[in-house]
Enzyme design. Structure first.
Site, mmCIF file in Angstrom:
data_model
loop_
_atom_site.group_PDB
_atom_site.id
_atom_site.type_symbol
_atom_site.label_atom_id
_atom_site.label_comp_id
_atom_site.label_asym_id
_atom_site.label_seq_id
_atom_site.Cartn_x
_atom_site.Cartn_y
_atom_site.Cartn_z
ATOM 1 N N GLU A 111 33.540 40.043 48.927
ATOM 2 C CA GLU A 111 33.752 39.298 47.674
ATOM 3 C C GLU A 111 34.516 38.016 47.955
ATOM 4 O O GLU A 111 34.260 36.969 47.365
ATOM 5 C CB GLU A 111 34.537 40.170 46.669
ATOM 6 C CG GLU A 111 34.652 39.560 45.277
ATOM 7 C CD GLU A 111 35.894 38.707 45.063
ATOM 8 O OE1 GLU A 111 35.994 38.100 43.996
ATOM 9 O OE2 GLU A 111 36.762 38.626 45.968
ATOM 10 N N ASP A 130 36.943 44.373 50.510
ATOM 11 C CA ASP A 130 37.439 43.428 51.515
ATOM 12 C C ASP A 130 38.734 42.769 51.033
ATOM 13 O O ASP A 130 39.028 42.751 49.830
ATOM 14 C CB ASP A 130 36.390 42.352 51.817
ATOM 15 C CG ASP A 130 35.973 41.569 50.571
ATOM 16 O OD1 ASP A 130 35.571 42.198 49.577
ATOM 17 O OD2 ASP A 130 36.084 40.322 50.585
HETATM 18 ZN ZN LIG Z 1 39.861 40.011 44.419
#
Ligand SMILES: [Zn+2]
Length: 374
Positions: free
Chosen positions: A133, A71
């Site tokens: 994340e 992401d």
């Molecule tokens: Zn990162």
């Protein structure tokens, strides 16, 4: 495909944090399978996004994990001078959202994969690519929970967040929460008939700020700047108008914890103070936004020694940003940060990575494979 072509493909999948990621996962899975690797797609509980685990070399034996997240943060800044989801080359630089944080690293690992598959590896190399994340390491815990079914306990995990290819041994942990207070609205001329949620929240925040300042007293870890855990209130919202009793208020609070201190536990006194408001007739709610543990420097780490040899750079003790490395360490796996690019370019318009940085990183991954080859 070379590393630049792979990066161009990855950048073209927006894969913004908090959104479904099936397209980028499918592409990477197909690519890895075609390169001769074993691929496991691990859907998360959200149902529309997945982690990805890839093994090259023998399934048995203890190997190394190459870890990154798929992401990226949104790219809405008006300062972008070209489409952030179309890779643009200018001189030795490649521009696009995620070039540095951290699709550049993913591209290096993927570009190295066919070479690794052609080596006669005695121990496996794994790619562990996560989702969300950037929302506080939401995907990685699910991947780590499945890890014992996927491979033997790895010798180490390299988390390729931007570090100018210098190994990094430690970072702080973090937890963030949204506090919500619901009171009773009404005309401000009759405060006796209402319950002012802004006033109530102000009490909680005053307490939280004083408590946060007390954290400077320790525990201390001189590897960090500042050397203590810290707290801040980053957002506050509530009320409708100056002559209406505020019926609702929210505040977002985060703590950053030195190794050995649980970030979630640091927030407990704030939570207790919030819940005390119920005695006064308020409704309250506590929404956990994110939480990940610190990465503590591991003394005598074999992984740090391996990375020092591979990169020719002595490890840096600590960085100020957080990564998934603490989660790997918590799972009993030696973990270190080492990746191309600089963190100062991340989460900004016109994010870029240099072609030379990608080449150095791809070489590091190939050299790691060569150490494991017969
Ligand atoms: Zn990162």
């Amino acid at each position: 495909m070379n590393v630049e072509e792979i990066l161009a493909t990855l950048i073209a999948f927006p894969s913004v944090v908090g959104t479904p990621n099936g397209e980028i996962v499918d592409w990477i899975a197909d690519y890895c399978q075609a390169a001769g690797a074993e691929v496991t797609v691990l859907p998360g509980p959200e149902g529309d996004r997945s982690n990805l685990f890839v093994t090259v070399g023998p399934r048995a034996g203890r190997g190394y994990i190459i870890s990154g997240h798929m992401d990226v943060v949104p790219a809405g800044e008006p300062e972008w001078s070209s489409d952030p989801f179309v890779l643009r080359r200018e001189g030795g630089r490649l521009y696009g959202r995620g070039t540095t944080d951290m699709k550049g690293f993913l591209a290096c690992a993927l570009a190295a994969l066919p070479g690794l598959a052609a080596m006669n590896l005695r121990q496996p190399v794994h790619l562990a690519f996560s989702y969300d994340e950037e929302a506080g390491c939401r995907g990685a815990p699910h991947l780590l929970a499945a890890l014992p079914t996927l491979c033997e306990r790895p010798l180490g995990a390299i988390i390729g967040e931007p570090s100018r290819m210098q190994p990094v041994r430690a970072h702080k942990g973090k937890a963030a929460a949204r506090l919500e207070v619901i009171g009773r609205s009404g005309h401000s001329s009759r405060p006796d008939l209402g319950l002012n949620a802004v006033h109530a929240m102000a009490g909680v925040i005053t307490h939280a700020v004083a408590y946060g300042q007390s954290l400077a007293g320790g525990p201390l870890d001189q590897n960090f700047e500042p050397p203590y855990s810290s707290l801040q209130v980053g957002v506050i919202a509530g009320g409708q108008a100056v002559n209406i009793i505020a019926g609702h208020c929210t505040a977002d609070i985060e703590v950053r914890a030195v190794p050995g201190v649980s970030p979630a536990a640091l927030l407990e006194p704030v939570k207790a103070r919030l819940f005390d408001l119920r005695d006064g007739g308020f409704e309250v709610a506590w929404h956990e936004l994110s939480s990940y543990p610190a990465l503590a420097p591991a003394d005598g780490s074999k992984l740090a020694a391996v990375l020092t040899e591979l990169t020719g750079q002595e490890p840096l003790t600590a960085v100020s940003y957080g990564t998934e490395a603490g989660l790997y360490q918590q799972a009993g796996i030696d973990a270190i940060i080492c990746g191309p690019g600089e963190i100062s370019r991340a989460h900004r318009p016109n994010e870029y990575i240099e072609i030379g940085e990608l080449a150095a990183c791809q070489r590091m991954i190939e050299d790691l494979g060569a150490r494991l080859a017969a």
